[in-house]
Scaffold this motif. Structure first.
Motif, short mmCIF file in Angstrom:
data_model
loop_
_atom_site.label_atom_id
_atom_site.label_comp_id
_atom_site.label_asym_id
_atom_site.label_seq_id
_atom_site.Cartn_x
_atom_site.Cartn_y
_atom_site.Cartn_z
N ALA A 1 -147.50 21.93 -0.45
CA ALA A 1 -148.52 22.50 0.43
C ALA A 1 -148.06 22.35 1.87
N THR A 2 -147.91 23.46 2.55
CA THR A 2 -147.52 23.48 3.96
C THR A 2 -148.32 24.58 4.64
N SER A 3 -148.92 24.28 5.77
CA SER A 3 -149.86 25.22 6.38
C SER A 3 -149.22 26.58 6.63
N LEU A 4 -147.95 26.61 6.99
CA LEU A 4 -147.25 27.86 7.27
C LEU A 4 -146.53 28.35 6.02
N PRO A 5 -146.65 29.63 5.67
CA PRO A 5 -145.96 30.14 4.47
C PRO A 5 -144.45 29.92 4.56
N PHE A 6 -143.90 29.33 3.50
CA PHE A 6 -142.45 29.17 3.43
C PHE A 6 -141.79 30.53 3.22
N LEU A 7 -142.38 31.34 2.35
CA LEU A 7 -141.86 32.69 2.09
C LEU A 7 -142.83 33.71 2.67
N LEU A 8 -142.55 34.18 3.85
CA LEU A 8 -143.30 35.28 4.43
C LEU A 8 -142.92 36.59 3.74
N PRO A 9 -143.73 37.63 3.87
CA PRO A 9 -143.24 38.96 3.48
C PRO A 9 -141.90 39.20 4.15
N THR A 10 -140.95 39.79 3.42
CA THR A 10 -139.56 39.81 3.89
C THR A 10 -139.38 40.51 5.23
N SER B 1 -153.94 37.08 2.24
CA SER B 1 -153.52 36.34 1.05
C SER B 1 -152.55 37.18 0.23
N TYR B 2 -151.61 36.50 -0.42
CA TYR B 2 -150.63 37.21 -1.25
C TYR B 2 -149.89 36.22 -2.12
N VAL B 3 -149.13 36.76 -3.07
CA VAL B 3 -148.24 35.96 -3.91
C VAL B 3 -146.86 36.61 -3.87
N SER B 4 -145.83 35.79 -3.66
CA SER B 4 -144.45 36.25 -3.74
C SER B 4 -143.69 35.36 -4.70
N GLU B 5 -142.56 35.89 -5.21
CA GLU B 5 -141.73 35.10 -6.12
C GLU B 5 -140.26 35.33 -5.81
N ILE C 1 -142.53 30.11 -6.45
CA ILE C 1 -143.68 30.93 -6.09
C ILE C 1 -144.18 30.57 -4.71
N GLN C 2 -144.62 31.56 -3.96
CA GLN C 2 -145.37 31.35 -2.72
C GLN C 2 -146.76 31.94 -2.91
N ALA C 3 -147.80 31.10 -2.76
CA ALA C 3 -149.18 31.56 -2.84
C ALA C 3 -149.88 31.24 -1.53
N VAL C 4 -150.51 32.23 -0.94
CA VAL C 4 -151.17 32.08 0.36
C VAL C 4 -152.66 32.39 0.20
N PRO D 1 -139.03 21.85 -13.37
CA PRO D 1 -140.45 22.15 -13.60
C PRO D 1 -140.63 23.60 -14.07
N GLN D 2 -141.80 23.89 -14.60
CA GLN D 2 -142.12 25.29 -14.90
C GLN D 2 -142.12 26.11 -13.62
N THR D 3 -142.74 25.55 -12.56
CA THR D 3 -142.76 26.23 -11.27
C THR D 3 -142.54 25.24 -10.14
N VAL D 4 -141.95 25.74 -9.08
CA VAL D 4 -142.03 25.10 -7.77
C VAL D 4 -142.87 26.05 -6.93
N THR D 5 -144.07 25.64 -6.57
CA THR D 5 -145.03 26.54 -5.94
C THR D 5 -145.40 26.06 -4.55
N PHE D 6 -145.24 26.94 -3.57
CA PHE D 6 -145.64 26.66 -2.20
C PHE D 6 -147.05 27.22 -1.97
N LEU D 7 -147.94 26.37 -1.46
CA LEU D 7 -149.29 26.79 -1.08
C LEU D 7 -149.39 26.78 0.43
N SER D 8 -149.94 27.86 1.01
CA SER D 8 -149.98 27.96 2.46
C SER D 8 -151.19 28.76 2.91
N GLY D 9 -151.37 28.82 4.23
CA GLY D 9 -152.45 29.59 4.83
C GLY D 9 -151.97 30.30 6.08
N ASP D 10 -152.70 30.16 7.18
CA ASP D 10 -152.31 30.53 8.54
C ASP D 10 -152.34 32.02 8.87
#
Length: 570
Positions: A354-363, A439-443, A453-456, A426-435
């Motif tokens: 969990a990190t407030s800023l998305p690790f994976l932004l839209p490209t 909202s979106y999901v990227s992989e 996974i990136q979930a915002v 793990p099954q997933t390494v998932t980043f949770l973010s906001g900011d």
């Protein structure tokens, strides 16, 4: 009307299998008791700038139990209130080996819930959730944790109620104007944020964890060395940062800590060691601590890590731990990166960061921010660097993509885990973010190992204006992706170490998201408050989108894709 001695809370914070922490703010110096069953646990208040707080440590509980509790101040019961309309507040201890379920989101403004504010700010998704949970709505399950990923309060973009309070105590025409100036104003802002009855009840009965983002202090907080130098040249910044970090420790961070982590915390040690007859005044110590944290970021860690059965949650500070020297520029400094590196291990079913800023932004936006960092740091010469810095601060171009050193370091760590180089993948390494206010999901496109996974989820309540929604979409997707990639390469930025693409989204509604470890995989869902029948005070809570990230099938070929998303409801 008699004024209650309880100002804020009770707020249920850290909970494990046998203990819980309950935070309150009181009107005066007092002894606070939490009562459950035939037992009672007490704590004396400590003072900060004329305000009074207590954290009551409840221990000796049984795993996997639900225990109703009440709160007393100086022997008189203050919670629940005599006229309470919500269910009893409870402590739900963790069940050994149970799968993780948490709700998360960011960016919530403190405005009323009437018709006017609902038109301008939308429905508070957190409050809609609270009302549905209180009513026992079918299909809703209690989370193990409510995780707030930044901008719990807006110190720089204040509401009418906050400005009215400021005007009553100083000339709002003088700097910092409508922004917060000191601890007293922060205390009032937190009161506005957490005093609504429905949300207050929810926070008293579901464990809460938090991490700050920029607006908890100020927009673009620590975006660059230039930004920091500009702030430090003002007459008011020193007071703001000291008040912001001091109040954050009291209102947000203290409750994040486990009993063991509290025992190691230097500020808590002063509280625990106090054995005088009177109340401990922590004002000077806490102000000095906050000043040092800003001056020497490596002197204190705001990040934390918790395990839920076979799942691990790492909450990573992406604001205060920055290295702003252009020669070593990093979103997380070397010490924080090393701490993160140690905790990124395999052997968990799901590893959640969990990190407030998305690790994976839209490209498209990722490449634009990488380009901006390069030219701001001199890739195209000094004139371009000045333009780049102005663009960086004007358009908030300061996410992970704008700190390429840190982005690539975390990407390498994540890939090692996902490839099984640090224990069973793990099954997933998932980043949770906001900011970002959508909202979106990227992989990440991979053919083996963990799914990345990136979930915002953003905002809980602070929607983007329609024009800015279009602007964000244009910058992030479509032809802008190719153009920004060309720009990035022209400034000498190396291609990202992996490719990723959008799975679902974006959508711009106020939302609260939920992550659940299920037998079918990691289920992610987003829900919004909806006003039915013209009654903004009693919204319903409706699922907006859902997706299940199934485990990768051994030997499958081609990039992994999440299961089909649920329909997106308007």
């Amino acid at each position: 009307m008699t004024m209650t001695p309880l100002v804020l809370g009770p707020m249920l914070r850290y909970v494990d299998e046998i203990s819980a922490s309950i935070w309150v703010e009181t009107r005066d110096e007092a002894s606070v008791a939490v009562n459950a069953g035939n037992r009672s646990w007490t704590a004396r208040t400590f003072a900060v700038h004329g305000h009074h707080y207590a954290l009551v440590s409840v221990d000796g509980l049984q795993p996997g139990t639900i225990t109703p509790y009440t709160v007393s101040i100086d022997g008189s019961e203050v919670w629940p209130a005599a006229d309470a309309v919500y269910p009893a507040s409870v402590i739900t201890t963790s069940t050994p080996g149970a799968s993780m379920r948490l709700s998360f989101g960011s960016c919530r403004t403190s405005v009323p819930h009437d018709e006017k504010s609902t038109r301008t700010h939308g429905v508070d998704a957190l409050r809609a959730y609270a009302l549905q949970m209180a009513a026992g709505a079918e299909g809703l399950s209690w989370p193990d944790l409510l995780l707030f990923l930044g901008d719990q309060v807006y110190a720089d973009l204040t509401s009418e109620a906050m400005q009215e309070f400021i005007r009553a105590r100083r000339d709002i025409r003088e700097p910092p104007g409508e922004e917060l100036a000191d601890f007293e104003e922060y205390a009032h802002l937190y009161n506005l944020a957490w005093s609504d009855e429905a949300n207050r009840w929810l926070l008293s009965t579901v464990p809460v964890a938090m991490i700050f983002d920029d607006h908890d202090v100020r927009d673009d907080w620590n975006a660059s060395l230039s930004w920091k130098q500009r702030m430090e040249a003002t007459s008011w910044w020193h007071g703001r940062i000291v008040a912001g970090l001091a109040s954050y420790w009291v209102y947000q961070h203290l409750g994040n800590l486990s009993p063991e982590a509290r025992a190691r915390d230097e500020v808590w040690q002063a509280i625990a060691a106090h054995d005088g007859d009177g109340e401990l005044d922590l004002s000077s110590l806490l102000d000095g601590f906050a000043e040092r944290c800003d001056r020497e970021p490596t002197s204190y860690r705001w990040s934390y890590c918790r395990d839920f059965g076979d799942d691990r949650l790492i909450v990573l500070d992406s604001r205060a731990a920055r290295e702003l020297d252009p020669r070593r520029r990093a979103l997380v400094d070397e010490q924080e990166t090393a701490w993160f590196d140690e905790r990124m291990q395999g052997g968990f079913r799901h590893l959640v960061v969990a990190t407030s800023l998305p690790f994976l932004l839209p490209t498209g936006l990722h490449h634009l921010e990488a380009w901006n960092e390069a030219i701001s740091e001199g890739a195209w010469g000094r004139p371009a660097a000045r333009v780049g810095e102005r663009l960086r601060q004007a358009f908030d171009l300061e996410h992970w993509a704008a700190f390429q050193r840190s982005f690539r370091s975390v990407a390498a760590i994540t890939t090692d885990v996902a490839d099984g180089k640090r224990g069973a993948a793990p099954q997933t390494v998932t980043f949770l973010s906001g900011d970002v206010h959508y909202s979106y999901v990227s992989e990440v496109e991979r053919t083996s190992g963990s799914r990345i996974i990136q979930a915002v989820c953003s905002p809980i309540r602070n929607p983007l204006p329609i024009l800015l929604r279009s602007f964000s979409a244009v910058l992030s997707y479509g032809v802008s992706t190719r153009l920004s990639a060309l720009l990035s390469r022209s400034a000498g930025v190396a291609p990202p170490p992996f490719r990723w693409s959008g799975v679902t989204g974006p959508w711009f509604d106020n939302c609260l998201a939920t992550l659940a470890d299920t037998p079918e995989g990691l289920r992610l869902s987003w829900a919004s408050g909806v006003v039915d029948g013209g009654d903004p005070l009693h919204p319903t809570f409706t699922e907006r989108a859902a997706i299940t990230v199934a485990p990768r099938i051994s030997g499958s070929e081609g990039p992994s894709k999440a299961g089909p998303p649920a329909p997106l409801f308007s």
